[in-house]
Motif scaffolding. Structure first.
Motif, PDB file in Angstrom:
ATOM      1  N   PRO A  44       7.984  51.928  29.042  1.00  0.00           N
ATOM      2  CA  PRO A  44       6.300  51.884  29.653  1.00  0.00           C
ATOM      3  C   PRO A  44       5.737  51.032  29.248  1.00  0.00           C
ATOM      4  CG  PRO A  44       7.370  53.414  27.355  1.00  0.00           C
ATOM      5  CD  PRO A  44       8.167  52.326  27.843  1.00  0.00           C
ATOM      6  N   THR A  45       4.601  51.086  30.324  1.00  0.00           N
ATOM      7  CA  THR A  45       3.480  50.113  30.405  1.00  0.00           C
ATOM      8  C   THR A  45       2.111  50.479  30.086  1.00  0.00           C
ATOM      9  OG1 THR A  45       3.362  50.665  33.295  1.00  0.00           O
ATOM     10  CG2 THR A  45       5.325  48.306  32.114  1.00  0.00           C
ATOM     11  N   TYR A  46       1.171  49.644  30.119  1.00  0.00           N
ATOM     12  CA  TYR A  46      -0.358  50.071  30.274  1.00  0.00           C
ATOM     13  C   TYR A  46      -0.984  50.355  31.116  1.00  0.00           C
ATOM     14  CZ  TYR A  46      -0.625  49.254  24.949  1.00  0.00           C
ATOM     15  OH  TYR A  46      -0.137  48.466  23.674  1.00  0.00           O
ATOM     16  N   PRO A 107       3.851  53.707  22.758  1.00  0.00           N
ATOM     17  CA  PRO A 107       4.212  54.173  21.548  1.00  0.00           C
ATOM     18  C   PRO A 107       5.132  53.736  20.679  1.00  0.00           C
ATOM     19  CG  PRO A 107       4.446  55.545  23.911  1.00  0.00           C
ATOM     20  CD  PRO A 107       4.213  54.324  23.879  1.00  0.00           C
ATOM     21  N   LYS A 108       5.748  52.374  21.227  1.00  0.00           N
ATOM     22  CA  LYS A 108       6.235  51.775  20.566  1.00  0.00           C
ATOM     23  C   LYS A 108       5.429  50.555  19.235  1.00  0.00           C
ATOM     24  CE  LYS A 108       6.935  47.441  23.515  1.00  0.00           C
ATOM     25  NZ  LYS A 108       5.858  46.551  22.511  1.00  0.00           N
ATOM     26  N   ASP A 109       4.296  50.806  19.858  1.00  0.00           N
ATOM     27  CA  ASP A 109       3.096  49.846  19.048  1.00  0.00           C
ATOM     28  C   ASP A 109       2.509  50.574  18.028  1.00  0.00           C
ATOM     29  OD1 ASP A 109       4.499  47.431  20.676  1.00  0.00           O
ATOM     30  OD2 ASP A 109       3.175  47.790  21.684  1.00  0.00           O
TER      31      ASP A 109
END
Length: 161
Positions: A44-46, A107-109
């Motif tokens: 996923p990216t911003y 989500p991971k951060d």
């Protein structure tokens, strides 16, 4: 063909037919389970909209981080009234700003950022308690721990040029 061999052949196929069906079912299930979808998903990216939110919220959080040395000065001077005023005043907005910023992260951060934010709040609460009890050593330790958690939190936030 010889009649005896034909009977043996029929007898063997009769025994192995159910096992062959089960084996084919297992192979088909494995292929469907492992073969569905692309070989590798892109992480996923911003999105531009989310980056815009991050860019909007980041300066407010960074400004609070830049004010931390003021708090260190008050602790060093044992100015407990100003320590508590600073925690409840300028740092009073910290929770809302940090939570808003953490919600925009990937989500991971996000999960790690929320945990670091919670630790930051705990350290500030302990610092406030140490100031109320005039405990400079504990206040200094909690200040340092809060600063470390704050810096770790900020390291998860994307930066802009």
């Amino acid at each position: 063909m010889y009649p005896v061999l034909r009977d043996v052949d029929t007898m063997m196929m009769g025994r192995f037919r159910p096992l062959l069906g089960i084996l084919l079912a297992v192979i088909a299930t494995t292929l469907v389970a492992c073969g569905g979808g692309p070989a590798s998903k892109a992480p996923p990216t911003y999105t531009p909209a989310v980056l815009q939110q991050v860019e909007l919220y980041s300066p407010g959080v960074a400004n609070l981080r830049d004010r931390f040395p003021e708090l260190a000065g008050y602790i060093q001077k044992e100015d407990w009234v100003n320590v508590q005023s600073f925690i409840h005043g300028p740092m009073g907005e910290l929770r809302a700003r940090v939570n808003r910023l953490a919600a925009t992260l990937l989500p991971k951060d996000k999960e790690k950022a929320q945990a670091l934010a919670q630790e930051l709040y705990v350290h500030l609460e302990r610092l406030d308690e140490a100031a109320a009890n005039r405990q400079q050593v504990i206040a200094g330790q909690e200040y340092r721990n809060a600063l470390d958690d704050f810096d770790s939190f900020l390291s998860l936030v994307p930066t802009f040029q």
